[in-house]
Design a protein around this motif. Sequence first.
Motif, PDB file in Angstrom:
ATOM      1  N   ALA A 286       0.849  -1.183   0.000  1.00 45.69           N
ATOM      2  CA  ALA A 286       0.000   0.000   0.000  1.00 45.69           C
ATOM      3  C   ALA A 286       0.887   1.236   0.000  1.00 45.69           C
ATOM      4  O   ALA A 286       2.108   1.151   0.182  1.00 45.69           O
ATOM      5  N   ARG A 287       0.264   2.408  -0.179  1.00 42.81           N
ATOM      6  CA  ARG A 287       1.034   3.645  -0.123  1.00 42.81           C
ATOM      7  C   ARG A 287       1.216   4.147   1.299  1.00 42.81           C
ATOM      8  O   ARG A 287       2.078   4.990   1.548  1.00 42.81           O
ATOM      9  N   THR A 288       0.401   3.680   2.244  1.00 46.31           N
ATOM     10  CA  THR A 288       0.525   4.110   3.638  1.00 46.31           C
ATOM     11  C   THR A 288       0.547   2.898   4.547  1.00 46.31           C
ATOM     12  O   THR A 288       0.030   1.818   4.214  1.00 46.31           O
ATOM     13  N   VAL A 289       1.115   3.085   5.730  1.00 43.48           N
ATOM     14  CA  VAL A 289       1.156   2.007   6.715  1.00 43.48           C
ATOM     15  C   VAL A 289      -0.253   1.686   7.195  1.00 43.48           C
ATOM     16  O   VAL A 289      -0.604   0.521   7.404  1.00 43.48           O
ATOM     17  N   GLU A 290      -1.078   2.716   7.376  1.00 42.14           N
ATOM     18  CA  GLU A 290      -2.451   2.481   7.813  1.00 42.14           C
ATOM     19  C   GLU A 290      -3.201   1.600   6.829  1.00 42.14           C
ATOM     20  O   GLU A 290      -3.929   0.670   7.231  1.00 42.14           O
ATOM     21  N   ASP A 291      -3.037   1.865   5.529  1.00 44.52           N
ATOM     22  CA  ASP A 291      -3.722   1.054   4.525  1.00 44.52           C
ATOM     23  C   ASP A 291      -3.256  -0.400   4.574  1.00 44.52           C
ATOM     24  O   ASP A 291      -4.052  -1.336   4.423  1.00 44.52           O
ATOM     25  N   ALA A 292      -1.949  -0.590   4.767  1.00 45.28           N
ATOM     26  CA  ALA A 292      -1.426  -1.956   4.858  1.00 45.28           C
ATOM     27  C   ALA A 292      -2.009  -2.677   6.064  1.00 45.28           C
ATOM     28  O   ALA A 292      -2.401  -3.847   5.981  1.00 45.28           O
ATOM     29  N   ALA A 293      -2.078  -1.981   7.199  1.00 45.30           N
ATOM     30  CA  ALA A 293      -2.637  -2.587   8.413  1.00 45.30           C
ATOM     31  C   ALA A 293      -4.116  -2.890   8.236  1.00 45.30           C
ATOM     32  O   ALA A 293      -4.612  -3.938   8.685  1.00 45.30           O
ATOM     33  N   LEU A 294      -4.835  -1.979   7.580  1.00 45.43           N
ATOM     34  CA  LEU A 294      -6.262  -2.180   7.335  1.00 45.43           C
ATOM     35  C   LEU A 294      -6.496  -3.429   6.492  1.00 45.43           C
ATOM     36  O   LEU A 294      -7.359  -4.266   6.814  1.00 45.43           O
ATOM     37  N   SER A 295      -5.727  -3.586   5.427  1.00 49.48           N
ATOM     38  CA  SER A 295      -5.923  -4.766   4.579  1.00 49.48           C
ATOM     39  C   SER A 295      -5.418  -6.034   5.257  1.00 49.48           C
ATOM     40  O   SER A 295      -5.979  -7.121   5.067  1.00 49.48           O
ATOM     41  N   LEU A 296      -4.381  -5.912   6.100  1.00 52.80           N
ATOM     42  CA  LEU A 296      -3.904  -7.084   6.844  1.00 52.80           C
ATOM     43  C   LEU A 296      -4.972  -7.570   7.807  1.00 52.80           C
ATOM     44  O   LEU A 296      -5.187  -8.785   7.954  1.00 52.80           O
ATOM     45  N   ASP A 297      -5.668  -6.645   8.462  1.00 50.39           N
ATOM     46  CA  ASP A 297      -6.762  -7.037   9.356  1.00 50.39           C
ATOM     47  C   ASP A 297      -7.818  -7.848   8.622  1.00 50.39           C
ATOM     48  O   ASP A 297      -8.409  -8.784   9.179  1.00 50.39           O
ATOM     49  N   VAL A 298      -8.063  -7.503   7.363  1.00 50.35           N
ATOM     50  CA  VAL A 298      -9.071  -8.203   6.571  1.00 50.35           C
ATOM     51  C   VAL A 298      -8.571  -9.579   6.134  1.00 50.35           C
ATOM     52  O   VAL A 298      -9.312 -10.573   6.175  1.00 50.35           O
ATOM     53  N   MET A 299      -7.312  -9.667   5.732  1.00 51.44           N
ATOM     54  CA  MET A 299      -6.787 -10.909   5.145  1.00 51.44           C
ATOM     55  C   MET A 299      -6.335 -11.923   6.191  1.00 51.44           C
ATOM     56  O   MET A 299      -6.237 -13.122   5.900  1.00 51.44           O
ATOM     57  N   ALA A 300      -6.033 -11.475   7.414  1.00 50.29           N
ATOM     58  CA  ALA A 300      -5.434 -12.339   8.428  1.00 50.29           C
ATOM     59  C   ALA A 300      -6.464 -13.259   9.080  1.00 50.29           C
ATOM     60  O   ALA A 300      -7.663 -13.009   9.049  1.00 50.29           O
ATOM     61  N   GLY A 301      -5.950 -14.321   9.692  1.00 52.15           N
ATOM     62  CA  GLY A 301      -6.802 -15.249  10.440  1.00 52.15           C
ATOM     63  C   GLY A 301      -6.623 -16.682   9.988  1.00 52.15           C
ATOM     64  O   GLY A 301      -6.190 -16.959   8.867  1.00 52.15           O
TER      65      GLY A 301
END
Length: 478
Positions: free
Chosen positions: A222-237
């Motif tokens: 992603a272009r920002t750390v927040e965006d990466a964390a947001l998408s990681l929350d969705v993909m993780a588990g």
Amino acid sequence: MVSPPTRLTAAGLARAIRDGEHSPTEVVDAVLERIHERNDRTNAFVTVTDELAREVAAEAERAIDEGEPLGPLHGVPVAIKDLDDVEGVRTTSGSLLFEDRVAKSDSPFVARLKAAGAVVVGKTNTPEFGLGVTTDNRVAGPTGTPFDPDRVSGGSSGGAGAALADRLVPLAPGSDAGGSVRIPASFCGVYGLKPTQGVIPNVSRPNAFASHTPFSTNGPLARTVEDAALSLDVMAGTHPRDPFSVPKQGEYRDAVNRPIDGLKIAFSPGMGTYPVDPAVRETLEEAVSALERAGATVDEVDPKLGHSNKEILDAYYTMATVRWGSLLETLEDEGFDPLGEDRDRLRPSLVDLIMDAEEPTTREYKRADVVRTRVLDGLVDLFAEYDLLATATCATTPFPHGEEPEEIDGVEIEPYRGWVLTQPFNLTGQPAASVPAGFVDGLPVGMQIAGPRHADGDVLAASAALERRRPWHDAYPE
């Protein structure tokens, strides 16, 4: 004033859509228009799914109108690497053998992105079967960094990195078996995280255990750390069909605003064994000082990896050659003849790497495991004293297509992978990110921030602290 959709982050788009400032169809139309206007610059996209994206965007708009619950990525465009499946969309894997293959179902992390409301707008370029640290293939050709399209974007998620840096899309996850998320992040000036092994499930078939040697995983770009964390929350588990999947360690987005006061960071540009270009080293020294100003303690100290960079790379190649060799059997099972009539449809470099490679002996394979163990022990020992390790992601800046470096800072290197510092963390399964650290002659430099297993939150927190102190968002080409 409302910002144009292509100027917004993924988190910003999600908020704007929820607040009614932009509609999903407006956002998707703007993104598709920019892709068609600019993709020729970098060749980031292999396939653009105009019709499908507009259908999904219209459905997302209907859900808003009818007051349905909205996911965290509702209406946000996302691009998927052309190794991963999107139902009804072709997955070429960068190979002429699969040029017309259409996926029958979604990869698990793609299904999770869709369930969160994301809208797939296309597939990004990758080397054939993802086997390369630069991005080129005979289906779509090479991908360049937006900072200079005549130079490589990195690989194997090079299309993803280029698409983000050229503002074609706000999210473009990749995969990483030796640096394939972090190298493009470094060369394209974006943020990429290889999470702890198992955080994002990898349901590989026919071999469910293929991802362990070396460790490989999907990861956010992603272009920002927040965006990466947001998408990681969705993909993780966890996933029942991935024997290595692990539970989420809380909400990763919460780590983005966490202060780093008290964090102890070891700074070692070359990890004590890799040569690093002096200009890259100087840029990293300037960047790491920002972490000190943000409250962390930084000491320059080298991990004791127990081996030279060449020995580590040789061990990686031994493991990877066995893994890559299994591709031969997979192709044969799918009805291809890679050693015969289909051989000429494969890239010559792939033939050299897999078809004509000498298979390691069992003894060599186990000896590589010993090297891997010493690397693990050296990093575990370091992390017993320090919370994180900061290094170069790549020892050099993006180079012209086809001109892999043979020497770094006067030291002769293996030209194809000897300039990357990412592989140790694929041997250990520990989290590692590439954070934009600055520029050398207008070309981006990435800082690799790594931590012990399950310290993904600390890696994200330090990355976000660097982002706040040295923001990079206005540096992308227009």
